[in-house]
Design an enzyme around this catalytic site. Structure first.
Site, mmCIF file in Angstrom:
data_model
loop_
_atom_site.group_PDB
_atom_site.id
_atom_site.type_symbol
_atom_site.label_atom_id
_atom_site.label_comp_id
_atom_site.label_asym_id
_atom_site.label_seq_id
_atom_site.Cartn_x
_atom_site.Cartn_y
_atom_site.Cartn_z
ATOM 1 N N GLY A 108 0.850 -1.234 0.025
ATOM 2 C CA GLY A 108 -0.078 -0.038 0.132
ATOM 3 C C GLY A 108 0.952 1.249 -0.056
ATOM 4 C CB SER A 154 -22.132 -8.541 -26.065
ATOM 5 O OG SER A 154 -20.962 -9.072 -25.712
ATOM 6 N N GLY A 155 -21.420 -11.138 -28.094
ATOM 7 C CA GLY A 155 -20.255 -11.880 -28.699
ATOM 8 C C GLY A 155 -19.067 -11.531 -28.257
ATOM 9 N N GLY A 156 -18.820 -10.887 -26.873
ATOM 10 C CA GLY A 156 -17.620 -10.777 -26.418
ATOM 11 C C GLY A 156 -17.279 -11.925 -25.430
ATOM 12 C CB VAL A 157 -14.335 -13.035 -23.798
ATOM 13 C CG1 VAL A 157 -13.867 -14.302 -23.124
ATOM 14 C CG2 VAL A 157 -13.406 -12.488 -24.962
ATOM 15 C CG ASP A 158 -16.062 -10.938 -19.816
ATOM 16 O OD1 ASP A 158 -15.169 -11.488 -20.149
ATOM 17 O OD2 ASP A 158 -15.851 -9.749 -19.412
ATOM 18 C CB SER A 159 -21.869 -11.715 -22.632
ATOM 19 O OG SER A 159 -21.489 -11.655 -23.886
ATOM 20 C CB SER A 160 -19.402 -15.820 -25.385
ATOM 21 O OG SER A 160 -19.577 -14.649 -26.289
ATOM 22 C CB CYS A 211 5.273 -3.939 0.354
ATOM 23 S SG CYS A 211 6.183 -2.543 0.146
#
Ligand code: XMP
Length: 513
Positions: free
Chosen positions: A57, A225-231, A84
Site C-alpha cells: 500500500g 454481445s459476442g464478447g468473451v465474458d457474456s459468451s 511490503c
C-alpha cells in the site's frame, strides 16, 4: 458461494499489486478473494480461509490515516503473509519498529535468505527480488526472526514460525522477483496446507452443477454481445439448463464485419442455444443520424440498447433470472479499500431492472479474464472468440468520427477487416492487445492513375497494454503496415490515405472518440 474447499484472502491496503497477488495465488491453483483491509477477524474466521495475505500500500504506518487491519487477525491461528506495507504493518502492530529511510529502495535487489525456513526451503540462498519502499522494518517484534536481508534493508523478510506469521519487504508477486512464485507456493502449500484444487475443469463441472441446482426448472435470460465474458457465461448456463436459457443478441449494426453472423453461427448452430438475434440496425442508425458528439452517441446507443432488449424480453414472457458476464476485476474495482473507484464502467448493457426477473446470475464473478478464457476453451468455445480483443459496447459508432451513415460504416468495416486479417496473418494477434481502424472524417487529396482524388483517410490504431488504463502504441512491423495500407487503398472504395496512430495513452485515449 465457493467452488473449492480451500481459499485464501488477500487484504487490500491500497497497493497497486493486489490483483496481481490474487492471480499469482490462483496460478498456484489456490482460490483467493480480495477483501478490504477493514475486514473483521470474525468474518475472516467464519469464511474459513486457509491463509491471509496483506497487500502492499502507498501509506506509511505512522500516518494518521494509514490503513490498519483488525489486530485480532494475528490471533486467529490462520497463517498470515505480509507484503511490503503489509509486512511493515505486521511489524508495527506486533511491537517491532518501522523507520523511514532517506532513500527509497527500488528495483531489482539481491536478497539473502535463511534456507532452513519453510518459505525459503528449496530456494537459492540469495536471489533477486523486487523492492519498492521507503519505510523499512528496523527491529522485528518479539518472537520473530530475520529470514532475509539485502544490502540496504536489514529486514527483507521476517517470521514467527510458531504463530505462522511471515512478512516480505519485497514483492514476491512481481515477475522480477526471480523465485517469488516458489515463495508463494511454499506459503500456500507448506504453511497454509493448501493442496491446489482450483483448476478450471473442476470449476466448470462444479459451476454447471451449482447452476443446475439453483435454477431448477426456471427460466434464464442472457444478453449476448459476442464478447468473451457474456459468451462464456451464457455457455455455462446453457450447459446447466439447456433451453431454459434464452439469449438475446442485439445486433445494432455497429459490429465488425461478419461479426453478427459469426455470433449467430456459434451459439445457434454449434451450441444449439435458444438465441434471439434482433436486427436493430435501422433503428440505431435512425436514432444516430446527424449525431456527432461522442458522448451523445454513447448515450443514445446505451438507451436504445436497453429499449430493444426490453422489447424482446417482454416477448419471451416471464423469466426468473438474468445472467450477466460480470468478472472479478469488475467486482473488486468497485472498491475494496478506500481507493477511489478506478474505472467507470462504460459498457453498453446496463440492463433494466423492471423486466420481471427475480435474480441475477453471475457465473464468472470470481474469475479473472485469463481464467474466463480458460473456461471458454474448456467449454469448447472457438478460440478466435475466446481470444477476441476488447470491443467497445458502442462499437464502430465511436470509430466513425462525426455523424454515422451506412456508407461510412461499410468503409470502416472493410478497412478494419483487412487490418485484422493481416495482423492475424503476421501472428501478432496476441501481442497487440487492441487494434482497429478509424474513419477519421478527414478527406485529403490523392492521385490515382492519372486522376486527382479527394477521399477518406483511414487511421490504424494498435496498442499494447495490460490494463487498458494506460497503453503504448504497438510497434507493428513496417512490412505489415505496408501490406495493410496497400490492401486498404486497393480493396476499399473511397479511401485514398492510410495513417498509423503513434500516440500513447495518456495523452490520447485508445479509442478516437
Ligand atoms: P479508452 O478509449 O477510454 O478505452 O482509452 C479504454 C478501453 O475501453 C474501451 N472503451 C469502451 N468500452 N464502452 C465500452 O464497452 C465504451 O463506451 C467504451 N469506450 C472505450 C476501449 O475499446 C478500450 O478497450
Amino acid at each position: 458461494m465457493s467452488f473449492t474447499n480451500e481459499k485464501v484472502v488477500i487484504l487490500d491496503f491500497g497497493g497497486q499489486y493486489s490483483q496481481l497477488i490474487a492471480r499469482r495465488v490462483r496460478d498456484c491453483n489456490v482460490f483467493c478473494e480480495i477483501k478490504s483491509y477493514k475486514t473483521a477477524a470474525e468474518e475472516i474466521q467464519k469464511a474459513g480461509y486457509q491463509g491471509i495475505i496483506f497487500s502492499g500500500g502507498p501509506n506509511s504506518v505512522y500516518e494518521d490515516n494509514a490503513p490498519k487491519c483488525d489486530p485480532r487477525i494475528f490471533d486467529l491461528d490462520i497463517p498470515v503473509l505480509g507484503i511490503c506495507y503489509g509486512a511493515q504493518l505486521m511489524a508495527y502492530t506486533l511491537g517491532g519498529t518501522v523507520k523511514s529511510s532517506q532513500v527509497r529502495e527500488y528495483g531489482k535487489t539481491p536478497v539473502s535468505f535463511a534456507p532452513n525456513t519453510r518459505l525459503f526451503a528449496g530456494l537459492s540462498p540469495s536471489s533477486v527480488c523486487w523492492m519498492s519502499h521507503t519505510d523499512y522494518i528496523s527491529a522485528v517484534p518479539e518472537g520473530f526472526s530475520i529470514t532475509g536481508y539485502s544490502e540496504d534493508c536489514p529486514v527483507a523478510a521476517m517470521e514467527n514460525a510458531q504463530r505462522n506469521l511471515y512478512a516480505f519487504q519485497f514483492h514476491p508477486e512481481v515477475e522480477h522477483t526471480v523465485e517469488g512464485n516458489k515463495m508463494l507456493k511454499n506459503f500456500l502449500y507448506q504453511v497454509c496446507g493448501c493442496k491446489g484444487d482450483w483448476i478450471m475443469s473442476s470449476f466448470v463441472a462444479n459451476t454447471i452443477e451449482r447452476l443446475r441446482n439453483m435454477i431448477g426448472s426456471r427460466k434464464v435470460l442472457c444478453g449476448l454481445s459476442g464478447g468473451v465474458d457474456s459468451s462464456v457465461a451464457a455457455v455455462l448456463v446453457h450447459k446447466a439448463v439447456g433451453k431454459q436459457l434464452t439469449c438475446i443478441f442485439v445486433d445494432h449494426g455497429l459490429l465488425r464485419k461478419n461479426e453478427g453472423d459469426e455470433v449467430e453461427q456459434i451459439f445457434r448452430e454449434q451450441f444449439d442455444m435458444n438465441l434471439v438475434r434482433v436486427d436493430a440496425k435501422e433503428q440505431f442508425l435512425t436514432k444516430l443520424a446527424g449525431i456527432t458528439e461522442p458522448e451523445d452517441k454513447r448515450k443514445i446507443i446505451g438507451e436504445e440498447f436497453i429499449r430493444v432488449f426490453e422489447q424482446e424480453a417482454k416477448k419471451i414472457g416471464h423469466v426468473d433470472f438474468l445472467c450477466q458476464g460480470t468478472i472479478y476485476p469488475d467486482v473488486v474495482e468497485s472498491g475494496t479499500g478506500d481507493a477511489a473507484v478506478i474505472k467507470s464502467h462504460h459498457n453498453v448493457g446496463g440492463l433494466p431492472e423492471d423486466i420481471g426477473f427475480t435474480d441475477i446470475i453471475e457465473p464468472l464473478r470470481d474469475l479473472f479474464k485469463d481464467e474466463v478464457r480458460r473456461v471458454g476453451l474448456e467449454l469448447g468455445i472457438p478460440s478466435f472468440l475466446v481470444w477476441r480483443q476488447p470491443f467497445p459496447g458502442p462499437g464502430l459508432a465511436v470509430r466513425v468520427m462525426g455523424d454515422i451513415t451506412n456508407e461510412k460504416l461499410e468503409i470502416l468495416k472493410d478497412a478494419d477487416a483487412i487490418f485484422r486479417e493481416e495482423i492475424a496473418a503476421a501472428g501478432l494477434e496476441r501481442s497487440i492487445n487492441q487494434y482497429f481502424a478509424v474513419l477519421t472524417g478527414i478527406k485529403s487529396v490523392g492521385v490515382m492513375g492519372d486522376g486527382r482524388t479527394y477521399d477518406n483517410t483511414i487511421a490504424l490504431r494498435g496498442v499494447t497494454t495490460t490494463d487498458f488504463m494506460t497503453a503504448d502504441w504497438a510497434r507493428i512491423p513496417y512490412e505489415v503496415l505496408e501490406k495493410v495500407s496497400n490492401r486498404i487503398i486497393n480493396e476499399v472504395k473511397n479511401v485514398n490515405r492510410v495513417v498509423y496512430d503513434i500516440t500513447s495513452k495518456p495523452p490520447a485515449t485508445i479509442e478516437w472518440e
